[in-house]
Write a protein that holds these residues in place. Structure first.
Motif, short mmCIF file in Angstrom:
data_model
loop_
_atom_site.label_atom_id
_atom_site.label_comp_id
_atom_site.label_asym_id
_atom_site.label_seq_id
_atom_site.Cartn_x
_atom_site.Cartn_y
_atom_site.Cartn_z
N GLU A 273 -3.38 7.90 -3.16
CA GLU A 273 -2.28 7.44 -2.32
C GLU A 273 -1.18 8.49 -2.26
OE1 GLU A 273 -1.18 2.90 -1.96
OE2 GLU A 273 -0.03 3.83 -3.60
N PHE A 274 -0.56 8.63 -1.10
CA PHE A 274 0.58 9.53 -0.93
C PHE A 274 1.60 8.86 -0.03
CE2 PHE A 274 -2.76 10.53 2.11
CZ PHE A 274 -2.10 10.59 3.32
N VAL A 275 2.83 9.36 -0.03
CA VAL A 275 3.92 8.76 0.72
C VAL A 275 4.39 9.72 1.81
CG1 VAL A 275 6.29 7.89 0.62
CG2 VAL A 275 4.67 7.32 -1.21
N VAL A 276 4.47 9.21 3.03
CA VAL A 276 5.10 9.93 4.14
C VAL A 276 6.00 8.93 4.85
CG1 VAL A 276 4.76 11.21 6.27
CG2 VAL A 276 3.11 11.46 4.42
N GLY A 277 7.22 9.36 5.18
CA GLY A 277 8.20 8.41 5.71
C GLY A 277 8.60 7.46 4.60
N ASN A 278 8.50 6.16 4.85
CA ASN A 278 8.76 5.19 3.78
C ASN A 278 7.55 4.28 3.59
OD1 ASN A 278 9.02 3.74 6.15
ND2 ASN A 278 10.86 2.64 5.53
N ARG A 279 6.37 4.89 3.73
CA ARG A 279 5.14 4.11 3.63
C ARG A 279 4.08 4.88 2.83
NH1 ARG A 279 2.33 0.75 8.61
NH2 ARG A 279 1.00 -0.54 7.28
N LYS A 280 3.22 4.14 2.16
CA LYS A 280 2.11 4.72 1.41
C LYS A 280 0.89 4.84 2.33
CE LYS A 280 3.75 2.40 -2.77
NZ LYS A 280 3.44 1.38 -3.81
N TRP A 281 0.11 5.92 2.11
CA TRP A 281 -1.04 6.19 2.97
C TRP A 281 -2.22 6.67 2.12
CZ3 TRP A 281 0.02 5.04 8.01
CH2 TRP A 281 1.36 5.04 8.40
N ARG A 282 -3.40 6.57 2.71
CA ARG A 282 -4.61 7.18 2.16
C ARG A 282 -5.43 7.75 3.32
NH1 ARG A 282 -5.91 5.46 -3.21
NH2 ARG A 282 -4.72 3.63 -3.88
N ILE A 283 -6.21 8.77 3.02
CA ILE A 283 -7.23 9.26 3.94
C ILE A 283 -8.54 8.57 3.57
CG2 ILE A 283 -8.51 11.27 4.77
CD1 ILE A 283 -6.04 12.96 3.85
N GLN A 284 -9.27 8.13 4.57
CA GLN A 284 -10.53 7.41 4.32
C GLN A 284 -11.67 8.10 5.07
OE1 GLN A 284 -12.02 3.32 6.06
NE2 GLN A 284 -10.71 2.89 4.27
N VAL A 285 -12.80 8.26 4.39
CA VAL A 285 -13.98 8.84 5.05
C VAL A 285 -15.20 7.95 4.83
CG1 VAL A 285 -13.08 11.19 4.76
CG2 VAL A 285 -14.67 10.26 3.07
N HIS A 286 -16.10 8.01 5.79
CA HIS A 286 -17.41 7.36 5.71
C HIS A 286 -18.44 8.47 5.91
CE1 HIS A 286 -15.78 3.16 6.33
NE2 HIS A 286 -14.76 3.90 6.75
N PRO A 287 -19.06 8.97 4.82
CA PRO A 287 -19.96 10.13 4.93
C PRO A 287 -21.10 9.96 5.92
CG PRO A 287 -19.39 9.74 2.64
CD PRO A 287 -18.86 8.57 3.42
#
Length: 302
Positions: free
Chosen positions: A189-203
């Protein structure tokens, strides 16, 4: 042109005086006008119903013109008759003084069902010249009549940040062959702006990309700090797969609103064909997948 009192004092006085109103303060109005055709408030409660206040910085058409428009939208399909007014606040007039005149711009009363708005609330020129736009900030609002007053009015602040802090994040996927191909995988998880985000992949792909594409998404998580419970995020971002040899990275942009619920995703089920998932992108069993935010909206209580 300067305000007689601070913005914080204005907002506090407005909420205290107008207890059946919701206010949407837009900071960085020039950036909002540049990037967003429709600003959505968070969902608020008045008169026993859920509502959203909408501001169209360049009018309803979505193309750049000289007017701003405002509307209110009920978040349910139940018919209800309520008398309302939509307005923009004059930041020079002392409307916070007890017994003083209501000097915000009045719009005609009408009966609201699901949606109503004013297509020509005020010109950009008048916003700035008459004290409605000061320091790149405007305050819009809606007032309901004939409803039970709350303890105070409610208010939120909306702004846009270009190239926000931590706007470029890269996920280094080492030992990529060990990632179960049929499962979904998320970055830290990482924060940009005032929200938490994740990058998601489907191999091995997701939805229409199943078994033929590498799928990449951005996942919105919870908010941090003083954020309304039901607030959306507007962003322009690029999902990236890095070329480790030629630096000719794959970058696919996406623009739009990401809903308030944790787990909301935006991305590409057919990001790239599985046949291309080798060199120069996958090198020595290592793959770099990332996101770069061009701009993002931030909403807070105020």
């Amino acid at each position: 042109m300067s305000r007689p009192i601070s913005l914080d004092e204005i907002m506090a006085a407005l909420k205290e005086k107008h207890k059946t109103s919701h206010f949407l303060k837009i900071d960085t109005f020039s950036l909002v006008k540049k990037h967003i055709s429709r600003v959505e408030s968070s969902v608020f409660y008045l008169g026993g119903y859920k509502w959203k206040l909408m501001v169209y910085p360049n009018g309803y058409s979505g193309t750049v013109n000289s007017n701003v428009a405002v509307s209110v939208e009920k978040q349910a399909s139940v018919n209800v008759n309520l008398e309302v007014e939509l307005f923009v606040v004059n930041q020079l007039a002392k409307i916070w003084h007890s017994g003083g005149p209501y000097l915000y711009l009045y719009i005609q009363y009408l009966f609201v069902y699901i949606f109503w708005g004013d297509s020509d609330l005020m010109s950009h020129a008048n916003l700035e010249s008459k004290g409605f736009l000061i320091g790149d900030c405007c305050i819009f609002g809606v007032r309901f009549f004939g409803v039970e007053p709350a303890a105070s009015g409610t208010a939120e602040c909306f702004s846009v940040i270009e190239k926000p802090l931590n706007h470029k994040v890269t996920w280094m996927m080492t030992r990529f062959s060990s990632f179960a191909p049929e499962k979904v995988h998320n970055s830290h998880e990482f924060v940009v702006g005032n929200r938490k985000w994740r990058i998601q992949v489907h191999p091995r792909g997701f939805k229409e990309g199943k078994d033929k594409s590498f799928s990449v998404y951005l996942v919105g998580g919870g908010f941090i700090n003083n954020v309304p419970q039901i607030a959306n995020t507007y962003a322009l971002f690029k999902l990236r797969v890095l070329d480790q040899v030629n630096r000719d990275h794959i970058e696919k942009p996406m623009l739009g609103w990401l809903g308030e619920n944790p787990g909301v995703i935006q991305g590409f089920p057919e990001y790239m064909p599985l046949s291309n998932l080798g060199e120069p992108y996958l090198v020595n069993d290592k793959l770099y997948v990332g996101v770069e935010f061009e701009f993002i909206s931030v909403t807070n209580y105020c």
